[in-house]
Design a protein around this motif. Sequence first.
Motif, PDB file in Angstrom:
ATOM      1  N   CYS A  80     -12.743 -12.493  -0.547  1.00  0.00           N
ATOM      2  CA  CYS A  80     -11.961 -11.242  -0.664  1.00  0.00           C
ATOM      3  C   CYS A  80     -12.837 -10.193  -1.384  1.00  0.00           C
ATOM      4  O   CYS A  80     -13.213 -10.390  -2.542  1.00  0.00           O
ATOM      5  N   ASP A 178      -2.121  -8.076   1.695  1.00  0.00           N
ATOM      6  CA  ASP A 178      -3.225  -7.234   1.208  1.00  0.00           C
ATOM      7  C   ASP A 178      -3.376  -5.899   1.929  1.00  0.00           C
ATOM      8  O   ASP A 178      -3.560  -4.871   1.294  1.00  0.00           O
ATOM      9  N   GLY A 214       0.342  -5.746  -1.313  1.00  0.00           N
ATOM     10  CA  GLY A 214      -1.067  -5.555  -0.990  1.00  0.00           C
ATOM     11  C   GLY A 214      -1.742  -4.593  -1.938  1.00  0.00           C
ATOM     12  O   GLY A 214      -1.258  -4.333  -3.050  1.00  0.00           O
TER      13      GLY A 214
END
Length: 341
Positions: A80, A178, A214
């Motif tokens: 990520c 996200d 997110g």
Amino acid sequence: MSVAAAHAAAPSASVTSTATTSGDPFRHDWTAAEALALFDQPFSDLIHAAQTVHRRHFDPNAVEIATLLSVKTGGCPEDCKYCPQSAHYDTAVGRERLLPLDEVIAAARAAKANGASRFCMGAAWRSPRDRDLDAIVAMIAAVRAEGLETCVTAGMLTAAQAARLAAAGLDFYNHNVDTSPEFYGAIITTRTYQDRLDTLGHVRAAGIAVCSGGIVGMGESRRDRAGMLVTLANLPRHPESVPVNRLVRAPGTPLATADAIDPFELVRTIAVARLMMPASVVRLSAGREDMDDGIQALCFLAGANSIFHGEKLLTTPNARPDADRVLFERLGLTARREAAR
Ligand code: SAM
Ligand code: DTB
Ligand code: SF4
């Protein structure tokens, strides 16, 4: 489009149907164009509409206080691009051991003494192994015994793992989508959007309340922010909690030098979340550390009714607790006590 029109609009024939099976009164068939039209309204119209919907479902002066604790920090195999805990990047965060239970209990007591009603435990895992879950189950029991709501965020879950957490009495599981499905591949390559939706399905099926939201400020477009909210609102049931994080630009991560998002765009995202998921608790989540009080006040006006309170988020600093106390006093806000489900 006005909010009234947005809420009254009949599902268009071209909409892929994700309509609710839960029989709730809310829409689950939003199109990206409709969500974008909400974003595109003049700011004052949007905020007025969001505040109007907010008042139908919530006490507008009550804000839920949650506290975060990282129970397993760093060394995460996922990539990520925003995350200081990813082992793919050279950041200030190192790999640490799973916290012992007594440290978790001490942190939960301190959180409660500081006014928190929810205690969220985060682990930097792609997905927990079954022996990791033994430890998490013990933490859930101990935190519940302190009289706090429990939330865990520990990566992807199987159906059986979700059922185990439910049996342990877990109140909420946090797993964020996200961003939009279209932008997702620019941020994470080690697991898919569908993986995330599958975990959310397992959590819901197990009877645990869903916390999913997110991040804004990762270089995504307004269309992506709208697309993220469409994903969340078109789930068979709206998440009970929707965290909206403003990217914390952590040194060493690929997004360390991302352009800062216009704060009004964060406010708009919260307002549109409120309009599309009227009864969900929307959390003004990461990113408050250096946010001025005026923007935070606008976020509350737009329908945010939860924050993380405490010195630290997972690995990065949060807004200072004394600053939160002053802000609550200046705005006449009180801690929201009732459970979100
Ligand atoms: N490892 C688990 C997972 O990703 O599902 C749980 C912990 S992870 C840190 C929880 C969430 O924190 C992420 O999904 C992301 O939305 C948010 N997050 C992580 N780093 C962030 C950052 N730098 N700024 C804003 N939000 C962040
Ligand atoms: C969520 O949406 N935000 C929180 C919580 N869920 C777990 C995490 C924010 C992390 C910010 C970066 C850090 O402190 O490591
Ligand atoms: Fe790992 Fe979660 Fe960070 Fe992604 S957000 S790198 S899964 S800890």
